[in-house]
Design an enzyme around this catalytic site. Structure first.
Site, short mmCIF file in Angstrom:
data_model
loop_
_atom_site.label_atom_id
_atom_site.label_comp_id
_atom_site.label_asym_id
_atom_site.label_seq_id
_atom_site.Cartn_x
_atom_site.Cartn_y
_atom_site.Cartn_z
N GLU A 9 0.77 -1.09 0.19
CA GLU A 9 -0.11 0.05 0.00
C GLU A 9 1.07 1.38 0.05
O GLU A 9 1.81 1.27 0.78
CB GLU A 9 -0.96 -0.04 1.21
CG GLU A 9 -1.72 1.19 1.37
CD GLU A 9 -2.48 1.44 2.67
OE1 GLU A 9 -3.61 0.66 2.77
OE2 GLU A 9 -1.72 1.99 3.58
N THR A 40 -4.12 4.65 -1.33
CA THR A 40 -5.16 5.23 -0.34
C THR A 40 -5.95 6.28 -0.79
O THR A 40 -5.40 7.13 -1.81
CB THR A 40 -4.52 5.21 1.05
OG1 THR A 40 -3.66 6.56 0.89
CG2 THR A 40 -3.68 4.10 1.71
N TYR A 41 -7.34 6.46 0.00
CA TYR A 41 -7.99 7.73 -0.55
C TYR A 41 -8.27 8.51 0.66
O TYR A 41 -8.64 7.98 1.68
CB TYR A 41 -9.27 6.74 -1.26
CG TYR A 41 -10.28 7.79 -1.60
CD1 TYR A 41 -10.14 8.28 -2.77
CD2 TYR A 41 -11.36 8.40 -1.26
CE1 TYR A 41 -11.15 8.75 -3.75
CE2 TYR A 41 -12.55 8.87 -1.68
CZ TYR A 41 -12.44 9.01 -3.00
OH TYR A 41 -13.27 9.77 -3.68
N ARG A 99 -15.72 1.80 3.51
CA ARG A 99 -16.86 2.94 4.18
C ARG A 99 -15.95 4.12 4.57
O ARG A 99 -16.44 5.23 4.23
CB ARG A 99 -17.54 2.44 5.34
CG ARG A 99 -18.51 3.25 5.85
CD ARG A 99 -19.12 3.17 7.42
NE ARG A 99 -17.94 3.55 8.14
CZ ARG A 99 -17.95 3.63 9.41
NH1 ARG A 99 -19.26 3.12 10.32
NH2 ARG A 99 -17.00 3.83 10.21
N GLY A 100 -14.97 4.14 5.05
CA GLY A 100 -14.18 5.22 5.46
C GLY A 100 -14.47 5.60 7.11
O GLY A 100 -15.61 5.21 7.64
N ASP A 101 -13.57 6.31 7.65
CA ASP A 101 -13.84 6.91 9.09
C ASP A 101 -14.97 7.88 9.16
O ASP A 101 -15.19 8.76 8.26
CB ASP A 101 -12.60 7.54 9.70
CG ASP A 101 -11.55 6.54 9.83
OD1 ASP A 101 -11.66 5.32 9.90
OD2 ASP A 101 -10.25 7.07 9.57
N ALA A 114 -19.84 -0.50 3.97
CA ALA A 114 -18.91 -0.74 2.80
C ALA A 114 -19.76 -1.44 1.59
O ALA A 114 -19.61 -1.42 0.41
CB ALA A 114 -17.73 -1.54 3.01
N TYR A 134 -11.14 -7.84 9.16
CA TYR A 134 -10.53 -7.31 10.35
C TYR A 134 -10.30 -8.35 11.32
O TYR A 134 -11.03 -9.04 11.97
CB TYR A 134 -11.50 -6.34 11.09
CG TYR A 134 -11.74 -5.40 10.20
CD1 TYR A 134 -10.92 -4.03 10.19
CD2 TYR A 134 -13.17 -5.20 9.22
CE1 TYR A 134 -11.32 -3.06 9.25
CE2 TYR A 134 -13.36 -4.14 8.53
CZ TYR A 134 -12.43 -3.11 8.28
OH TYR A 134 -12.84 -2.04 7.40
N LYS A 261 7.95 3.99 2.21
CA LYS A 261 9.14 3.77 2.46
C LYS A 261 9.85 2.52 1.65
O LYS A 261 9.75 1.62 2.03
CB LYS A 261 9.55 3.63 4.20
CG LYS A 261 9.25 4.82 4.81
CD LYS A 261 9.37 4.60 6.13
CE LYS A 261 8.94 5.86 7.08
NZ LYS A 261 8.91 5.48 8.51
#
Length: 276
Positions: A9, A40-41, A99-101, A114, A134, A261
């Site tokens: 990622e 990421t978004y 879904r996102g935070d 989601a 998860y 990195k």
């Protein structure tokens, strides 16, 4: 033994974007020849254009499959369709549907889960959809069993792959995989691994993901926290040990949270490439 999928990622840069620097980092990742790179978004779609541009560069210039993250919290169906059109025009073929935070005002918009986003992408058509799972349970889930029910729904909606939230205790991942098997979930799962290479990461990661720190990791922190070079190497070794054990136990994929990195990714891959 089948080959193990290896992916990583990256996240769009914040502030003033120097594209030469971005492309240089991506080119270094490309040397490792990952099976795909996810992008990421930002919260509320704050990096929408950057996500599309970086994903397109990975896919169309570097020739590596890209997976564009997409979150749906607080937005509308029209906005999602606009983004999907943007992704399509950029030559993006894969989406990680999240879904996102939750925002502070808790306004969800047209999408509560989601799974709602996955259905919307399926209706739009033309994309392979990935989803999150998860190992330690979603922070807002009412129970671990409910988490498995949601994962089964995602699987039944035809997603191509799960990418797991980061975890530091492999037994949590095995527990989830056992539950997936009992639930009849056959979708491939990539185990999300986050190398801990400096002390500052610890609090940020725990706050971000809620992941538990096992005794072996807390001992590592206590032993090397005042020696950055030793801490870095110990963190690489811990991630390598995690991955080695997961591969020995039949994991289908490793997804490296690279933190942008290349050296960290290279140091880990140098140790695990032959076992993948």
């Amino acid at each position: 033994m089948n080959d193990v999928n290896f992916s990583m990622e990256v996240f769009p840069p914040k502030g003033n974007v120097v594209w030469e620097d971005v492309y240089n980092v991506l080119q270094q990742f490309a040397i490792l020849k990952p099976d795909y790179i996810s992008v990421t978004y930002g919260a509320g779609g704050s990096t929408q254009g950057l996500t599309a541009e970086i994903s397109s560069y990975i896919e169309n210039t570097l020739g590596i499959p890209s997976v564009a993250h997409l979150t749906c919290v607080g937005t509308t169906t029209d906005n999602i369709n606009y983004t999907l059109n943007q992704f399509k025009e950029a030559g993006i073929k894969r989406i990680l549907a999240l879904r996102g935070d939750l925002p502070e005002n808790h306004i969800l918009g047209d999408f509560k889960h989601a799974t709602d986003l996955i259905k919307s992408i399926n209706c739009f058509g033309g994309f392979d959809v990935f989803a999150a799972c998860y190992p330690e349970g979603h922070s807002e889930s009412k129970s671990f069993d409910f988490d498995i029910e949601v994962a089964k729904l995602k699987s039944d909606l035809g997603i191509k792959r799960f990418i797991s939230q980061m975890f530091f205790d492999n037994t949590e991942f095995y527990r989830m995989m056992d539950a997936f098997e009992k639930a009849g979930i056959k979708t491939p799962v990539c185990a999300g691994i986050m190398p801990i290479t400096n002390v500052k990461q610890i609090l940020h990661i725990v706050k971000l993901s809620g992941a538990k720190l096992p005794a072996a990791l807390t001992k590592m922190v206590a032993r090397f926290e005042n020696n950055p070079e030793a801490f870095y190497q110990a963190g690489i070794n811990y991630a390598v040990q995690q991955i080695t054990e997961l591969v020995a136990n039949g994991v289908e994929g490793i997804h490296l949270y690279s933190m942008n990195k290349p050296k960290t990714a290279e140091d880990i891959y140098r140790n695990i490439g032959v076992i993948l």
